[in-house]
Design an enzyme around this catalytic site. Structure first.
Site, PDB file in Angstrom:
ATOM      1  N   GLY A  11       0.699  -1.043   0.079  1.00 43.04           N
ATOM      2  CA  GLY A  11       0.109  -0.111  -0.070  1.00 43.04           C
ATOM      3  C   GLY A  11       0.923   1.333  -0.065  1.00 43.04           C
ATOM      4  N   ARG A  72       0.869  -5.228  -4.820  1.00 41.71           N
ATOM      5  CA  ARG A  72       0.957  -6.357  -4.236  1.00 41.71           C
ATOM      6  C   ARG A  72       1.252  -7.528  -4.942  1.00 41.71           C
ATOM      7  NH1 ARG A  72      -0.376  -4.154   0.788  1.00 41.71           N
ATOM      8  NH2 ARG A  72      -2.172  -2.720   0.777  1.00 41.71           N
ATOM      9  N   ASP A 103       5.362  -4.347   6.268  1.00 41.16           N
ATOM     10  CA  ASP A 103       5.982  -5.532   6.667  1.00 41.16           C
ATOM     11  C   ASP A 103       6.123  -6.648   5.481  1.00 41.16           C
ATOM     12  OD1 ASP A 103       3.348  -5.834   6.574  1.00 41.16           O
ATOM     13  OD2 ASP A 103       3.095  -7.015   8.515  1.00 41.16           O
ATOM     14  N   THR A 125       4.463   3.253   5.333  1.00 44.69           N
ATOM     15  CA  THR A 125       2.867   2.532   5.395  1.00 44.69           C
ATOM     16  C   THR A 125       2.325   3.620   6.373  1.00 44.69           C
ATOM     17  OG1 THR A 125       1.661   0.760   6.351  1.00 44.69           O
ATOM     18  CG2 THR A 125       3.786   0.804   7.218  1.00 44.69           C
ATOM     19  N   ASP A 127       0.205   2.507   8.208  1.00 44.90           N
ATOM     20  CA  ASP A 127      -0.420   1.885   9.668  1.00 44.90           C
ATOM     21  C   ASP A 127       0.243   1.925  10.785  1.00 44.90           C
ATOM     22  OD1 ASP A 127      -2.117   0.921   7.698  1.00 44.90           O
ATOM     23  OD2 ASP A 127      -1.147  -1.153   7.405  1.00 44.90           O
ATOM     24  N   ASP A 129       2.574   0.135  11.764  1.00 44.52           N
ATOM     25  CA  ASP A 129       2.564  -1.317  12.581  1.00 44.52           C
ATOM     26  C   ASP A 129       3.685  -1.902  12.726  1.00 44.52           C
ATOM     27  OD1 ASP A 129       2.798  -1.795   9.772  1.00 44.52           O
ATOM     28  OD2 ASP A 129       1.015  -2.950   9.815  1.00 44.52           O
ATOM     29  N   ARG A 171      -5.038  -1.681   9.368  1.00 45.03           N
ATOM     30  CA  ARG A 171      -5.146  -3.008   9.296  1.00 45.03           C
ATOM     31  C   ARG A 171      -5.201  -3.620  10.667  1.00 45.03           C
ATOM     32  NH1 ARG A 171      -3.347  -5.854   4.720  1.00 45.03           N
ATOM     33  NH2 ARG A 171      -2.320  -4.392   3.903  1.00 45.03           N
TER      34      ARG A 171
HETATM   35  O1  F6P Z   1      -1.119  -1.167   4.643  1.00 47.95           O
HETATM   36  C1  F6P Z   1      -1.931   0.148   4.317  1.00 47.95           C
HETATM   37  C2  F6P Z   1      -3.399  -0.313   4.095  1.00 47.95           C
HETATM   38  O2  F6P Z   1      -3.969   1.143   3.757  1.00 47.95           O
HETATM   39  C3  F6P Z   1      -4.130  -0.907   5.302  1.00 47.95           C
HETATM   40  O3  F6P Z   1      -4.242   0.305   6.241  1.00 47.95           O
HETATM   41  C4  F6P Z   1      -5.378  -1.279   4.652  1.00 47.95           C
HETATM   42  O4  F6P Z   1      -6.024  -2.425   5.499  1.00 47.95           O
HETATM   43  C5  F6P Z   1      -4.914  -1.906   3.359  1.00 47.95           C
HETATM   44  O5  F6P Z   1      -3.868  -1.326   3.079  1.00 47.95           O
HETATM   45  C6  F6P Z   1      -5.876  -1.870   2.050  1.00 47.95           C
HETATM   46  O6  F6P Z   1      -5.300  -2.478   1.073  1.00 47.95           O
HETATM   47  P1  F6P Z   1      -5.804  -2.314  -0.439  1.00 47.95           P
HETATM   48  O7  F6P Z   1      -5.626  -1.032  -0.945  1.00 47.95           O
HETATM   49  O8  F6P Z   1      -4.862  -3.370  -1.276  1.00 47.95           O
HETATM   50  O9  F6P Z   1      -7.075  -2.796  -0.305  1.00 47.95           O
END
Ligand code: F6P
Length: 319
Positions: A11, A72, A103, A125, A127, A129, A171
């Site tokens: 992300g 991803r 991560d 990120t 997050d 985290d 997340r």
């Molecule tokens: O890791 C960043 C993040 O925005 C999280 O907060 C969220 O859960 C996830 O990515 C959403 O991912 P995607 O954009 O692939 O749906």
């Protein structure tokens, strides 16, 4: 002459561009060649590589998103995908790769390091985290974006004397909810790290109403569950009118804050220095305002401690 490559993965987060800029310019300053890999590990597998220069990163420090794009990549998680990535790194004769991401991206970088491709991770990120670093690039901007939303939602919530649940990203981490909730004076903050019951939330809402509060803001971290479900539960229990706002991708976009730009610049530059000093398999981060590095293994294993002091303070201040 060293050949360094940089990619962004997972992300995106505000400040990734500032980190790319720091990587490119620090590399060139140190006499290295610098390559950008497009779309994360996907671009590495497919050889989607461009050589970068000083102008490639002009006018990007203030921009959200990532000029290198991101992805991803499931293929990279297979043995064949990993081998393809190693082959491409050999073809381009990369001496090291800087991976900007969270991560999942660090896990990928760790696998590449094990295969002999020097890698350094930069935490990008929203997050926040990753336990080994106090802050990740993008978190501060996301918190400020949520704060801006809280201020606006509070206006209309007050006019209508309603309850608003604001669902935020993160997340499995409650940090975005905690920091923006404390800064925004939320009446309740619900995070995965602390157990809660709907009855507790309802009690606080009724206490607020009884002492004349015109509105209530509840910050809900996505890792706990859906805001719409909680809204229904609250309405069914105490009959109050509840509205839901899911902030979603708003939180991942926008111009990075000063904090994120400075963090990204410091971490990007350190990542290059680390590679030039022959380091590999490390993630750079910040602790007590000092730039540090940690082995990928340890950085990924460390368990993040939730800031319960801040959580309790937010509770006290919103009685
Ligand atoms: O890791 C960043 C993040 O925005 C999280 O907060 C969220 O859960 C996830 O990515 C959403 O991912 P995607 O954009 O692939 O749906």
């Amino acid at each position: 002459m060293k050949n360094i490559a940089v990619l962004t993965s997972g992300g995106d987060s505000p400040g990734m561009n500032a980190a790319i800029r720091a990587v490119v310019r620090t590399s060139i300053y140190n006499g290295a060649k610098i390559y950008g890999i497009k779309r994360g590990f996907n671009g590495l597998i497919h050889g989607d590589v461009i050589e970068m220069n000083l102008s490639s990163v002009a006018d990007i420090i203030h921009r959200g998103g990532t000029i290198l794009r991101t992805a991803r990549c499931e293929e990279f998680q297979t043995a064949e995908g990993l081998q393809k990535a190693v082959n491409i790194a050999d073809v381009f004769d990369f001496d090291g790769i800087i991976v900007i991401g969270g991560d999942g991206s660090f896990r990928g970088a760790r696998e590449l390091s094990k295969k002999g491709i020097a890698c350094i991770g930069v935490p990008g990120t929203i997050d926040n985290d990753l336990a080994y670093t106090d802050f990740t690039i993008g978190f501060d901007t996301a918190v400020n974006t949520v704060l801006d939303a809280i201020n606006k939602i509070r206006d209309t919530t007050t006019s209508h004397e309603r309850i608003s649940i604001i669902e935020v990203m993160g997340r499995n981490s409650g940090d975005i909810a905690l920091y923006s909730g404390l800064a925004g004076g939320a009446e309740s903050i619900i995070v995965p790290e602390v157990e809660y019951t709907c009855d507790d939330v309802c009690k606080r809402l009724l206490q607020g109403k009884n002492r004349g509060k015109l509105h209530s803001i509840i910050l809900l971290a996505e890792g706990v569950g859906k805001a719409t479900k909680l809204a229904e539960e609250i309405h069914n229990k105490i009959g109050m009118e509840v509205r839901v706002t899911i902030l979603g991708y708003l939180q991942r976009g926008g111009s990075p804050s000063a904090f994120d730009r400075i963090l990204a610049s410091r971490l990007g530059a350190r990542a290059v220095e680390a590679l030039l000093q022959g380091e590999s398999g490390q993630a750079v981060g910040i602790r007590d305002n000092k730039i540090i590095s940690e082995d990928f293994g340890k950085a990924l294993e460390m368990k993040k401690t939730f800031n319960t002091d801040m959580y309790e303070l937010a509770k006290i201040l919103s009685i």
